[in-house]
Motif scaffolding. Structure first.
Motif, PDB file in Angstrom:
ATOM      1  N   SER A  38      23.354  -3.288  14.700  1.00  0.00           N
ATOM      2  CA  SER A  38      24.203  -3.886  13.656  1.00  0.00           C
ATOM      3  C   SER A  38      24.686  -5.241  14.151  1.00  0.00           C
ATOM      4  N   LEU A  39      24.455  -6.288  13.355  1.00  0.00           N
ATOM      5  CA  LEU A  39      24.815  -7.658  13.721  1.00  0.00           C
ATOM      6  C   LEU A  39      25.719  -8.250  12.652  1.00  0.00           C
ATOM      7  N   THR A  40      26.832  -8.831  13.073  1.00  0.00           N
ATOM      8  CA  THR A  40      27.703  -9.561  12.150  1.00  0.00           C
ATOM      9  C   THR A  40      27.993 -10.937  12.734  1.00  0.00           C
ATOM     10  N   VAL A  41      28.054 -11.925  11.865  1.00  0.00           N
ATOM     11  CA  VAL A  41      28.410 -13.291  12.251  1.00  0.00           C
ATOM     12  C   VAL A  41      29.611 -13.698  11.409  1.00  0.00           C
ATOM     13  N   ASN A  42      30.728 -13.959  12.073  1.00  0.00           N
ATOM     14  CA  ASN A  42      31.988 -14.288  11.388  1.00  0.00           C
ATOM     15  C   ASN A  42      32.385 -13.195  10.410  1.00  0.00           C
ATOM     16  N   GLY A  43      32.143 -11.945  10.821  1.00  0.00           N
ATOM     17  CA  GLY A  43      32.509 -10.804   9.999  1.00  0.00           C
ATOM     18  C   GLY A  43      31.552 -10.503   8.874  1.00  0.00           C
ATOM     19  N   GLN A  44      30.479 -11.280   8.734  1.00  0.00           N
ATOM     20  CA  GLN A  44      29.508 -11.094   7.650  1.00  0.00           C
ATOM     21  C   GLN A  44      28.290 -10.337   8.187  1.00  0.00           C
ATOM     22  N   PRO A  45      27.939  -9.147   7.637  1.00  0.00           N
ATOM     23  CA  PRO A  45      26.771  -8.407   8.119  1.00  0.00           C
ATOM     24  C   PRO A  45      25.483  -9.205   7.924  1.00  0.00           C
ATOM     25  N   VAL A  46      24.605  -9.133   8.930  1.00  0.00           N
ATOM     26  CA  VAL A  46      23.320  -9.826   8.896  1.00  0.00           C
ATOM     27  C   VAL A  46      22.219  -8.807   9.185  1.00  0.00           C
ATOM     28  N   PRO A  47      21.171  -8.699   8.354  1.00  0.00           N
ATOM     29  CA  PRO A  47      20.071  -7.772   8.654  1.00  0.00           C
ATOM     30  C   PRO A  47      19.450  -8.107  10.008  1.00  0.00           C
ATOM     31  N   ALA A  48      19.303  -7.088  10.872  1.00  0.00           N
ATOM     32  CA  ALA A  48      18.795  -7.322  12.220  1.00  0.00           C
ATOM     33  C   ALA A  48      17.912  -6.164  12.649  1.00  0.00           C
ATOM     34  N   ALA A  49      17.176  -6.372  13.722  1.00  0.00           N
ATOM     35  CA  ALA A  49      16.312  -5.360  14.311  1.00  0.00           C
ATOM     36  C   ALA A  49      16.233  -5.636  15.804  1.00  0.00           C
ATOM     37  N   TRP A  50      15.623  -4.709  16.553  1.00  0.00           N
ATOM     38  CA  TRP A  50      15.388  -4.972  17.962  1.00  0.00           C
ATOM     39  C   TRP A  50      14.421  -6.145  18.073  1.00  0.00           C
ATOM     40  N   GLY A  51      14.739  -7.064  18.964  1.00  0.00           N
ATOM     41  CA  GLY A  51      13.976  -8.292  19.058  1.00  0.00           C
ATOM     42  C   GLY A  51      14.831  -9.465  18.611  1.00  0.00           C
ATOM     43  N   ARG A  52      14.203 -10.522  18.141  1.00  0.00           N
ATOM     44  CA  ARG A  52      14.885 -11.776  17.853  1.00  0.00           C
ATOM     45  C   ARG A  52      15.189 -11.899  16.361  1.00  0.00           C
ATOM     46  N   THR A  53      16.448 -12.196  16.056  1.00  0.00           N
ATOM     47  CA  THR A  53      16.913 -12.429  14.688  1.00  0.00           C
ATOM     48  C   THR A  53      17.551 -13.810  14.630  1.00  0.00           C
ATOM     49  N   VAL A  54      17.089 -14.660  13.734  1.00  0.00           N
ATOM     50  CA  VAL A  54      17.610 -16.016  13.606  1.00  0.00           C
ATOM     51  C   VAL A  54      18.555 -16.073  12.415  1.00  0.00           C
ATOM     52  N   VAL A  55      19.771 -16.562  12.647  1.00  0.00           N
ATOM     53  CA  VAL A  55      20.807 -16.623  11.608  1.00  0.00           C
ATOM     54  C   VAL A  55      21.205 -18.090  11.402  1.00  0.00           C
ATOM     55  N   PRO A  56      20.843 -18.726  10.280  1.00  0.00           N
ATOM     56  CA  PRO A  56      21.294 -20.108  10.020  1.00  0.00           C
ATOM     57  C   PRO A  56      22.813 -20.156   9.864  1.00  0.00           C
ATOM     58  N   VAL A  57      23.447 -21.119  10.521  1.00  0.00           N
ATOM     59  CA  VAL A  57      24.896 -21.289  10.448  1.00  0.00           C
ATOM     60  C   VAL A  57      25.219 -22.779  10.427  1.00  0.00           C
ATOM     61  N   PRO A  58      26.365 -23.152   9.897  1.00  0.00           N
ATOM     62  CA  PRO A  58      26.791 -24.564  10.000  1.00  0.00           C
ATOM     63  C   PRO A  58      27.267 -24.849  11.417  1.00  0.00           C
ATOM     64  N   PRO A  59      27.319 -26.101  11.816  1.00  0.00           N
ATOM     65  CA  PRO A  59      27.838 -26.422  13.146  1.00  0.00           C
ATOM     66  C   PRO A  59      29.278 -25.940  13.304  1.00  0.00           C
TER      67      PRO A  59
END
Length: 355
Positions: A38-59
């Motif tokens: 389970s992956l969250t960025v800034n409290g927002q859930p992001v679909p993820a799996a084992w391995g590499r997951t790329v999440v676009p974010v602002p600077p």
């Protein structure tokens, strides 16, 4: 005039920044392969799996949290970190699930250690050694038999105690509106809410507690928001812009009147910080506009609809920090008129938490 009142720039094409999270587990914890991290960025859930997951974010600064949903305990290896991202940069982050279910995972720049590895190996070796000892004892017993008469039973060796579950703990608690002690960071104050316009946060509201570097108090935004460092043309001032990262109008250079934002400035006030000094700084913050005074330290301007069709709430507040320093905090927040409760709650919470 304050640059902070201008819309935050969207990175041009080719300069999109991102966080790349690589999730791994040890062969000793191979059962985790049956579960997705389970992956969250800034409290927002992001679909993820084992391995590499790329999440676009602002600077800016982004809070990243990972754990593995499980049976018992329900969360294995929770870990979190704050990742600074520059324009056009893809930051690599590695998460390592632990071998022991009750301890936290590891997250940060690769390579990350496998937590609980020694204990996991011990839990495999000790039963194996015990099994070998038992087998050897049985063989010795059989060989010691004479004339069909069983050998006298020898006092049993002290058996190693069965492994016991460790005390459940997490390395990184889930961020929420509840203050936590001992973290070394500002936490929410348990004080009655102050409001200048509209509602404040109520129990049950889904919020995220923001602790910004340089801001001497914590405050809340809705979940899914993130705060970025900003610039303001004022000596000794710090500034941030908080945005709704889940808003589709925040991406692709959308019109500024379709976004929700809160723009914050903090600057020191001289030791006296008397009425004349406060009045001068209020004039500078409000850019000469007429503000409504709540008390001698607090003024605001509420605009039902500006020239871009937005609702906005502008606040100036003077407070004394825990170290005795005096500060001015300015907050300008806006949204579509029908979403006015969003900026109202943010501004009211900043006022409440500043003290």
């Amino acid at each position: 005039m304050y640059d902070i009142h201008q819309p935050w720039a969207v990175p041009p094409a080719g300069q999109i920044s991102a966080i790349a999270v690589t999730a791994r587990y040890s062969w000793l914890a191979f059962v985790l392969a049956l579960f997705r991290p389970s992956l969250t960025v800034n409290g927002q859930p992001v679909p993820a799996a084992w391995g590499r997951t790329v999440v676009p974010v602002p600077p800016g600064q982004h809070h990243v949290q990972v754990y593995v949903p499980y049976l018992l305990p329900p969360r294995v290896g929770p870990a979190e970190t704050v990742v600074p991202v520059h324009p056009g940069q893809v930051v690599e982050v590695e998460y390592r699930a632990p071998v022991i279910a009750w301890i936290g995972g590891a997250i940060g720049p690769a390579p990350q250690p496998v937590r609980g590895l020694a204990a996991g190996i011990a839990l495999l070796v000790v039963p194996l050694v015990a099994l070998l000892c038992i087998g050897g004892g049985v063989a010795a017993l059989v060989l010691s038999q004479d004339d069909g008469t069983p050998a006298a039973r020898q006092p049993a060796d002290t058996q190693p105690p069965p492994p016991t579950a460790g005390t459940p703990r997490t390395s990184s608690p889930t961020p929420d509106p509840t203050p936590e002690s001992g973290t070394g960071e500002p936490t929410l104050r348990q004080v009655p809410a102050r409001t200048v316009a509209g509602p404040s946060y109520a129990p049950g509201d889904k919020t995220y507690t923001m602790t910004l570097d340089g801001l001497p108090f914590a405050f809340r935004t809705p979940t899914g928001w993130g705060c970025l460092g900003a610039t303001v043309d004022v000596p000794d001032a710090k500034a941030w812009v908080c945005i709704d990262e889940g808003n589709p109008f925040e991406a692709g250079g959308a019109p500024a009147d379709r976004t929700k934002r809160a723009q914050i400035m903090l600057r020191p006030c001289p030791a006296s910080c008397g009425p004349a000094e406060r009045a001068t700084r209020d004039q500078e913050w409000f850019e000469g506009a007429k503000a409504t005074a709540v008390d001698e330290r607090t003024s605001f301007i509420e605009t039902a609809k500006d020239d871009k069709g937005r609702y906005s709430l502008d606040l100036s507040h003077f407070f004394t920090g825990g170290d005795g320093d005096r500060w001015q905090v300015g907050v300008w927040a806006y949204s579509d008129p029908e979403d006015r409760a969003v900026p109202q709650k943010i501004v009211n919470d900043l006022l409440t938490q500043a003290g």
